[in-house]
Structure formats: structure tokens, C-alpha cells
Write a protein that holds these residues in place. Structure first.
Motif, PDB file in Angstrom:
ATOM      1  N   VAL A 101       0.817  -1.221   0.000  1.00  0.00           N
ATOM      2  CA  VAL A 101       0.000   0.000   0.000  1.00  0.00           C
ATOM      3  C   VAL A 101       0.850   1.270   0.000  1.00  0.00           C
ATOM      4  O   VAL A 101       0.326   2.367   0.169  1.00  0.00           O
ATOM      5  CB  VAL A 101      -0.967   0.028   1.208  1.00  0.00           C
ATOM      6  N   THR A 102       2.158   1.139  -0.178  1.00  0.00           N
ATOM      7  CA  THR A 102       3.040   2.303  -0.183  1.00  0.00           C
ATOM      8  C   THR A 102       3.145   2.854  -1.600  1.00  0.00           C
ATOM      9  O   THR A 102       3.520   2.136  -2.526  1.00  0.00           O
ATOM     10  CB  THR A 102       4.435   1.946   0.336  1.00  0.00           C
ATOM     11  N   GLY A 107       2.309   8.054  -7.724  1.00  0.00           N
ATOM     12  CA  GLY A 107       1.104   7.250  -7.550  1.00  0.00           C
ATOM     13  C   GLY A 107       1.258   5.784  -7.902  1.00  0.00           C
ATOM     14  O   GLY A 107       0.261   5.069  -7.996  1.00  0.00           O
ATOM     15  N   PHE A 108       2.507   5.315  -8.074  1.00  0.00           N
ATOM     16  CA  PHE A 108       2.743   3.909  -8.350  1.00  0.00           C
ATOM     17  C   PHE A 108       3.057   3.164  -7.057  1.00  0.00           C
ATOM     18  O   PHE A 108       3.505   3.758  -6.071  1.00  0.00           O
ATOM     19  CB  PHE A 108       3.901   3.734  -9.330  1.00  0.00           C
ATOM     20  N   GLU A 109       2.843   1.851  -7.080  1.00  0.00           N
ATOM     21  CA  GLU A 109       3.257   1.038  -5.932  1.00  0.00           C
ATOM     22  C   GLU A 109       4.768   1.157  -5.825  1.00  0.00           C
ATOM     23  O   GLU A 109       5.505   1.013  -6.794  1.00  0.00           O
ATOM     24  CB  GLU A 109       2.823  -0.411  -6.161  1.00  0.00           C
ATOM     25  N   ALA A 110       5.252   1.411  -4.614  1.00  0.00           N
ATOM     26  CA  ALA A 110       6.636   1.837  -4.436  1.00  0.00           C
ATOM     27  C   ALA A 110       7.653   0.773  -4.840  1.00  0.00           C
ATOM     28  O   ALA A 110       8.689   1.092  -5.435  1.00  0.00           O
ATOM     29  CB  ALA A 110       6.866   2.258  -2.986  1.00  0.00           C
ATOM     30  N   THR A 111       7.407  -0.486  -4.511  1.00  0.00           N
ATOM     31  CA  THR A 111       8.337  -1.546  -4.894  1.00  0.00           C
ATOM     32  C   THR A 111       8.468  -1.626  -6.407  1.00  0.00           C
ATOM     33  O   THR A 111       9.577  -1.706  -6.953  1.00  0.00           O
ATOM     34  CB  THR A 111       7.860  -2.906  -4.341  1.00  0.00           C
ATOM     35  N   ARG A 170      -2.360  -2.244  -3.710  1.00  0.00           N
ATOM     36  CA  ARG A 170      -3.463  -3.180  -3.445  1.00  0.00           C
ATOM     37  C   ARG A 170      -3.675  -4.178  -4.587  1.00  0.00           C
ATOM     38  O   ARG A 170      -4.793  -4.581  -4.879  1.00  0.00           O
ATOM     39  CB  ARG A 170      -4.764  -2.427  -3.139  1.00  0.00           C
ATOM     40  N   ALA A 171      -2.595  -4.587  -5.220  1.00  0.00           N
ATOM     41  CA  ALA A 171      -2.714  -5.579  -6.292  1.00  0.00           C
ATOM     42  C   ALA A 171      -2.890  -6.989  -5.743  1.00  0.00           C
ATOM     43  O   ALA A 171      -3.356  -7.876  -6.457  1.00  0.00           O
ATOM     44  CB  ALA A 171      -1.478  -5.528  -7.185  1.00  0.00           C
ATOM     45  N   ASN A 176      -2.129  -4.890   3.301  1.00  0.00           N
ATOM     46  CA  ASN A 176      -1.397  -4.273   4.406  1.00  0.00           C
ATOM     47  C   ASN A 176      -0.431  -5.235   5.083  1.00  0.00           C
ATOM     48  O   ASN A 176       0.240  -4.863   6.043  1.00  0.00           O
ATOM     49  CB  ASN A 176      -2.380  -3.738   5.451  1.00  0.00           C
ATOM     50  N   THR A 177      -0.326  -6.461   4.607  1.00  0.00           N
ATOM     51  CA  THR A 177       0.478  -7.474   5.289  1.00  0.00           C
ATOM     52  C   THR A 177       1.873  -7.629   4.698  1.00  0.00           C
ATOM     53  O   THR A 177       2.145  -7.215   3.562  1.00  0.00           O
ATOM     54  CB  THR A 177      -0.225  -8.842   5.219  1.00  0.00           C
TER      55      THR A 177
END
Length: 307
Positions: A101-102, A107-111, A170-171, A176-177
Motif C-alpha cells: 500500500v506504499t 502514484g505507483f506502488e513503491a516496490t 493493493r494488487a 497491508n500485510t
């Protein structure tokens, strides 16, 4: 002849070891370090004390605008002769978050932003500046296999889906885990291998690209954005695994990375190098349809923002 090698992920962990070995093994290399904050500047100043200059360009790999600015500066300095011809790029930086969720500033998923998009922007913008023969090396991970033999269950298997979804938060289930964060990481490394195959087909003649898997390397700072408990395990517990065959020490991983970058480990463009030898990546990592779909998606997603 003097030439430029650009590197990310050089200021800590086995990347720091690789920098020293590259300088020892290639006296003609002018290193350019792309790093966030003062770390790159401080390392460049330290290394330059030997009399061989090292350049630092501040770069936040989470921000495609910052990545574009770094690439623009590189291009300008290469074109004016301020830097010698470009013959190498080592994309060693990477991140692992304990969630899915980072978001990056774009606006992209950080990883996915760091492990996939940042490298893509740099390679695409610099591809016409490489002088043959050149070698591009991207650090990947055997986590992309997703099996017990390669990671002893320490990392969830990749879970491929529409690349446009992978690029957003949130893919994965229970985003959140820690499990979702690990899945994002292993999937991003699978994506990197897909793109390496596509780059190998598209890059100019004489510009080779290979994937480098260091194995499991404890204590690298990969999970530096994680919580205190995870960081403690990474710093204090995981390094003990270097006593087993499964893990690589930072010294060995850094030396092997440098050897790959310097071409001491022969492998054709598009190859997967596991520590010191060319091997096959996972069966899942050879999929022409996925490779082309991912290429089209990352082109659409990141290049307009970085332009």
C-alpha cells in the motif's frame, strides 16, 4: 580508453563492495553514482581522494521526475564531453516493503516503481548514448522462482497479473500485510526479467543486458523501509545464514556483481547469471506475451511522466 559506468545502489550493502572492485578491475572507468540524499555525494568524495574522479548525481528512484532529471544531466554531460563515453549501467538499487500500500510520488506502488520503472526510464533515455561494446546489469532475485529450493519459504511466490494493476497499490490480497509486500517484491523481480528479455531484443547492436542474481544476501538494507522488528531480524538474525550454502555474504555478492559488470562472466544479452555462472531463470520467466504486454504497459505508464 576512459569510459563511464553509471550505477545505482552503490552506497550500501554489496553495491558498496562492487564499487571498489569495479574501480580496481577497470582503471579506465569513470563511475557515476545515482543516489538519494547526501550518500552518493559523500561516497563520490571519498572515492575521489585516490585521484580518480567519481561523479555523483542526486537521484530519488521513487520519483520518475528525479530519475528523468538525472538522465537528462547524464545525457548533457556525455554530449558535451564532460563525461567520457558511456559503456556500462549497473541497476543495483532495490526496495522491499512490508506491505502493498506504499505509493511513490507518482502514484505507483513503491516496490514496482523502484525495482522496475526507475530502471526502465534510465535505460530507455540513455539507450542511444551507450557506445558499443557496453553492458547493462540489473540485479534481480531468485525469489522470482517462488519455490522452496530457491528461498526456503522466506519469500512468497510471484503472482502475475495485468501489469497495469501490478504498478498500483493493493494488487494482492490483504495488501497491508508482510506477505503482500513480499509478493510485490518477488513479482517485481519477475517483471524485471521479462523486461530484460525485451531489452535484449530492442537495444542497439553491441549493447548487452543481463540479469544478476546475488542469491540471498542478509544485511543489505533492502528492507530499510520496513518496521523496527523486521529491520532487527534483517540486521541481527539473517546474517547468520551466510554460514549456510543458501546465502551469500555481502563481500562475495559485491565481487560477483562487479565481475558481471566488467564482463568477466561471459553471457549473451538477455541472460540470467546466478552468482558466477549463466543459468536458466524460472520457467515462468520465459513468456513472450507477458514480456511484450509489460513493455507496452511500462512505456505507457512511466515515460509520459518522465518526459
Amino acid at each position: 580508453m576512459t569510459h563511464t559506468i553509471v550505477m545505482t545502489g552503490a552506497t550500501r550493502g554489496f553495491g558498496r563492495v562492487a564499487v571498489e572492485r569495479i574501480r580496481e578491475g577497470d582503471p579506465e572507468a569513470h563511475l557515476v553514482l545515482l543516489a538519494r540524499g547526501a550518500a552518493g555525494t559523500e561516497l563520490a568524495a571519498h572515492l575521489s581522494q585516490s585521484g580518480r574522479p567519481v561523479t555523483s548525481i542526486p537521484t530519488d528512484l521513487l520519483s520518475l521526475g528525479s530519475v528523468r532529471a538525472a538522465a537528462d544531466e547524464l545525457i548533457q554531460r556525455l554530449d558535451t564531453g564532460d563525461l567520457p563515453p558511456l559503456r556500462g549501467f549497473v541497476g543495483n538499487a532495490g526496495l522491499l516493503y512490508t506491505n502493498n500500500v506504499t505509493e511513490s510520488p507518482d502514484g505507483f506502488e513503491a516496490t514496482f516503481a523502484v525495482n522496475v520503472l526507475a530502471n526502465h526510464v534510465l535505460i530507455r533515455l540513455l539507450q542511444d548514448r551507450f557506445k558499443a561494446p557496453s553492458r547493462i546489469v540489473l540485479t534481480v532475485s531468485d525469489a522470482h522462482f517462488g519455490d522452496f529450493r530457491h528461498n526456503a519459504g522466506m519469500m512468497p511466490a510471484p503472482s502475475w497479473q495485468d501489469p497495469a494493476s501490478l504498478a498500483r497499490i493493493r494488487a494482492f490480497p490483504k495488501p497491508n500485510t508482510v506477505t503482500a509486500g513480499g509478493t510485490a517484491y518477488s513479482t517485481s523481480k519477475l517483471a524485471a526479467i521479462y523486461l530484460i528479455h525485451e531489452y535484449a531484443r530492442r537495444l542497439p547492436q553491441g549493447v548487452d543486458i543481463v540479469a544478476y542474481n546475488p542469491g540471498f544476501v542478509p544485511g543489505t538494507g533492502l528492507s530499510r523501509e520496513a518496521g523496527a522488528a523486521v529491520r532487527f531480524v534483517g540486521r541481527r538474525i539473517m546474517p547468520l545464514m551466510t554460514l549456510t550454502p543458501m546465502a551469500s555474504s555481502q563481500k562475495n555478492a559485491g565481487q560477483h556483481l562487479a565481475d558481471v559488470a566488467l564482463g568477466r562472466i561471459p553471457a549473451p544479452s538477455g541472460s540470467y547469471i546466478d552468482r558466477t555462472r549463466e543459468v536458466s531463470s524460472s520457467k515462468e520467466s520465459y513468456d513472450l506475451d507477458r514480456e511484450r504486454q509489460l513493455w507496452e504497459t511500462v512505456e505507457d505508464l512511466c515515460l509520459p511522466i518522465a518526459s
